[in-house]
Structure formats: C-alpha cells, structure tokens
Write a protein that holds these residues in place. Structure first.
Motif, PDB file in Angstrom:
ATOM      1  N   ASP A   1     -17.445  -4.426 -51.904  1.00 20.40           N
ATOM      2  CA  ASP A   1     -17.577  -2.972 -51.900  1.00 20.40           C
ATOM      3  C   ASP A   1     -16.279  -2.271 -52.277  1.00 20.40           C
ATOM      4  O   ASP A   1     -16.215  -1.049 -52.352  1.00 20.40           O
ATOM      5  CB  ASP A   1     -18.056  -2.475 -50.543  1.00 20.40           C
ATOM      6  CG  ASP A   1     -17.145  -2.901 -49.399  1.00 20.40           C
ATOM      7  OD1 ASP A   1     -16.099  -3.537 -49.655  1.00 20.40           O
ATOM      8  OD2 ASP A   1     -17.474  -2.598 -48.248  1.00 20.40           O
TER       9      ASP A   1
ATOM     10  N   SER B   1     -12.459  -2.665 -35.619  1.00 15.50           N
ATOM     11  CA  SER B   1     -13.794  -2.852 -36.198  1.00 15.50           C
ATOM     12  C   SER B   1     -14.477  -1.514 -36.439  1.00 15.50           C
ATOM     13  O   SER B   1     -15.077  -1.293 -37.494  1.00 15.50           O
ATOM     14  CB  SER B   1     -14.663  -3.707 -35.283  1.00 15.50           C
ATOM     15  OG  SER B   1     -14.138  -5.002 -35.171  1.00 15.50           O
ATOM     16  N   LEU B   2     -14.384  -0.624 -35.468  1.00 20.02           N
ATOM     17  CA  LEU B   2     -15.017   0.688 -35.591  1.00 20.02           C
ATOM     18  C   LEU B   2     -14.422   1.481 -36.754  1.00 20.02           C
ATOM     19  O   LEU B   2     -15.157   2.032 -37.589  1.00 20.02           O
ATOM     20  CB  LEU B   2     -14.861   1.479 -34.297  1.00 20.02           C
ATOM     21  CG  LEU B   2     -15.458   2.884 -34.326  1.00 20.02           C
ATOM     22  CD1 LEU B   2     -16.970   2.819 -34.223  1.00 20.02           C
ATOM     23  CD2 LEU B   2     -14.883   3.723 -33.216  1.00 20.02           C
TER      24      LEU B   2
ATOM     25  N   GLU C   1     -12.665   0.346 -39.361  1.00 15.08           N
ATOM     26  CA  GLU C   1     -12.934  -0.311 -40.647  1.00 15.08           C
ATOM     27  C   GLU C   1     -14.359  -0.024 -41.112  1.00 15.08           C
ATOM     28  O   GLU C   1     -14.595   0.220 -42.296  1.00 15.08           O
ATOM     29  CB  GLU C   1     -12.705  -1.817 -40.546  1.00 15.08           C
ATOM     30  CG  GLU C   1     -11.249  -2.192 -40.545  1.00 15.08           C
ATOM     31  CD  GLU C   1     -11.025  -3.677 -40.337  1.00 15.08           C
ATOM     32  OE1 GLU C   1     -12.003  -4.438 -40.127  1.00 15.08           O
ATOM     33  OE2 GLU C   1      -9.858  -4.093 -40.367  1.00 15.08           O
ATOM     34  N   ALA C   2     -15.306  -0.045 -40.195  1.00 17.90           N
ATOM     35  CA  ALA C   2     -16.699   0.259 -40.548  1.00 17.90           C
ATOM     36  C   ALA C   2     -16.828   1.705 -41.017  1.00 17.90           C
ATOM     37  O   ALA C   2     -17.532   1.992 -41.993  1.00 17.90           O
ATOM     38  CB  ALA C   2     -17.616  -0.006 -39.359  1.00 17.90           C
ATOM     39  N   ALA C   3     -16.139   2.611 -40.346  1.00 21.85           N
ATOM     40  CA  ALA C   3     -16.185   4.024 -40.741  1.00 21.85           C
ATOM     41  C   ALA C   3     -15.567   4.215 -42.122  1.00 21.85           C
ATOM     42  O   ALA C   3     -16.090   4.966 -42.949  1.00 21.85           O
ATOM     43  CB  ALA C   3     -15.456   4.878 -39.715  1.00 21.85           C
ATOM     44  N   ARG C   4     -14.460   3.514 -42.394  1.00 22.06           N
ATOM     45  CA  ARG C   4     -13.816   3.621 -43.710  1.00 22.06           C
ATOM     46  C   ARG C   4     -14.730   3.064 -44.800  1.00 22.06           C
ATOM     47  O   ARG C   4     -14.865   3.642 -45.865  1.00 22.06           O
ATOM     48  CB  ARG C   4     -12.474   2.900 -43.714  1.00 22.06           C
ATOM     49  CG  ARG C   4     -11.790   2.999 -45.074  1.00 22.06           C
ATOM     50  CD  ARG C   4     -10.382   2.483 -45.101  1.00 22.06           C
ATOM     51  NE  ARG C   4     -10.199   1.271 -44.356  1.00 22.06           N
ATOM     52  CZ  ARG C   4      -9.022   0.848 -43.941  1.00 22.06           C
ATOM     53  NH1 ARG C   4      -7.939   1.548 -44.192  1.00 22.06           N
ATOM     54  NH2 ARG C   4      -8.915  -0.275 -43.288  1.00 22.06           N
ATOM     55  N   ALA C   5     -15.383   1.943 -44.533  1.00 23.48           N
ATOM     56  CA  ALA C   5     -16.293   1.352 -45.511  1.00 23.48           C
ATOM     57  C   ALA C   5     -17.459   2.298 -45.806  1.00 23.48           C
ATOM     58  O   ALA C   5     -17.849   2.471 -46.965  1.00 23.48           O
ATOM     59  CB  ALA C   5     -16.807   0.005 -45.013  1.00 23.48           C
ATOM     60  N   GLU C   6     -18.008   2.918 -44.765  1.00 18.58           N
ATOM     61  CA  GLU C   6     -19.108   3.866 -44.950  1.00 18.58           C
ATOM     62  C   GLU C   6     -18.642   5.079 -45.742  1.00 18.58           C
ATOM     63  O   GLU C   6     -19.350   5.567 -46.631  1.00 18.58           O
ATOM     64  CB  GLU C   6     -19.672   4.291 -43.591  1.00 18.58           C
ATOM     65  CG  GLU C   6     -20.788   5.304 -43.674  1.00 18.58           C
ATOM     66  CD  GLU C   6     -22.042   4.805 -44.386  1.00 18.58           C
ATOM     67  OE1 GLU C   6     -22.862   5.666 -44.789  1.00 18.58           O
ATOM     68  OE2 GLU C   6     -22.218   3.586 -44.552  1.00 18.58           O
TER      69      GLU C   6
ATOM     70  N   ARG D   1     -18.316   4.074 -49.347  1.00 19.16           N
ATOM     71  CA  ARG D   1     -19.639   3.915 -49.947  1.00 19.16           C
ATOM     72  C   ARG D   1     -20.233   5.278 -50.291  1.00 19.16           C
ATOM     73  O   ARG D   1     -20.762   5.478 -51.380  1.00 19.16           O
ATOM     74  CB  ARG D   1     -20.566   3.165 -48.980  1.00 19.16           C
ATOM     75  CG  ARG D   1     -21.923   2.803 -49.575  1.00 19.16           C
ATOM     76  CD  ARG D   1     -22.868   2.249 -48.521  1.00 19.16           C
ATOM     77  NE  ARG D   1     -23.258   3.212 -47.517  1.00 19.16           N
ATOM     78  CZ  ARG D   1     -24.125   4.217 -47.704  1.00 19.16           C
ATOM     79  NH1 ARG D   1     -24.690   4.389 -48.871  1.00 19.16           N
ATOM     80  NH2 ARG D   1     -24.430   5.047 -46.734  1.00 19.16           N
TER      81      ARG D   1
END
Length: 109
Positions: A6, A90-91, A93-98, A101
């Motif tokens: 991604d 983890s939280l 990193e997930a927010a940054r990935a979203e 995207r």
C-alpha cells in the motif's frame, strides 16, 4: 524500514530515532515547561517519524518532555481518553495506513 504494497512505510521500533528531526537538538530544548513547550513542539512539525515518536512515548508512558509533538499533559489526556489501547504503535500505524489509502482514493477519483 519496510514498506508494504500500500506504500505505507513502517520504521522498526529501534531505528526510528535515526530519522528524527530533533536528533541533533539539545535535550534541554525538548524537556521544558510552561510556554516553552509550544516552542519545543515546533521542532516536531514535519518530522517524518512523528507518529513513531508519539507511539513510543505513549506505549512506554513516558511522562516528561515533548514526544511526537505532544506535551506530557496532552499525552496524559490522550491516555485517559483511550485507556483500553494496548499498542499505540499499532493503532497509529493503522490510522496512518487508512489515511494514506483514503488520500490515494480521493486523488484518483
């Protein structure tokens, strides 16, 4: 540093400090009190590892200094608002990935 399909890059927990904008800043400039904290936070603006830095401080409950652009008071308030978070890294990193995207989706459409 590893990058996923991604395009989101993740820096290993032990190496993010090498990329920090503040790495050459005297600690006395980042571990300040009062109004000086707002000046110290400006060092973090535009830092490529701001998220990793903040997650590091939150996961370890570091009480002093500016980390990831937040003061100790701001971090304490965030920890109180989200007491069930087990891994801030983890939280975040997930927010940054979203976010990445969504940015790509809106740019393509």
């Amino acid at each position: 540093m590893g990058c996923g399909e991604d395009g989101v890059c993740v820096i290993a927990d032990e190496e993010w400090g090498a990329y920090a904008v503040c790495r050459g800043t005297a600690p006395d400039e980042l571990f300040v009190e009062g109004a000086a904290q707002n000046r110290a936070k400006t060092v973090c603006s535009g830092c490529p590892v701001r998220t990793e830095c903040l997650a590091f401080a939150l996961d370890r409950r570091i009480e002093h200094g500016i980390w990831g652009g937040m003061t100790e008071r701001e971090r304490r308030a965030l920890l109180r608002r989200r007491p069930t978070v087990m891994s801030w890294r983890s939280l975040l990193e997930a927010a940054r990935a979203e976010h990445t995207r969504r940015e790509r989706w809106s740019a393509s459409g």
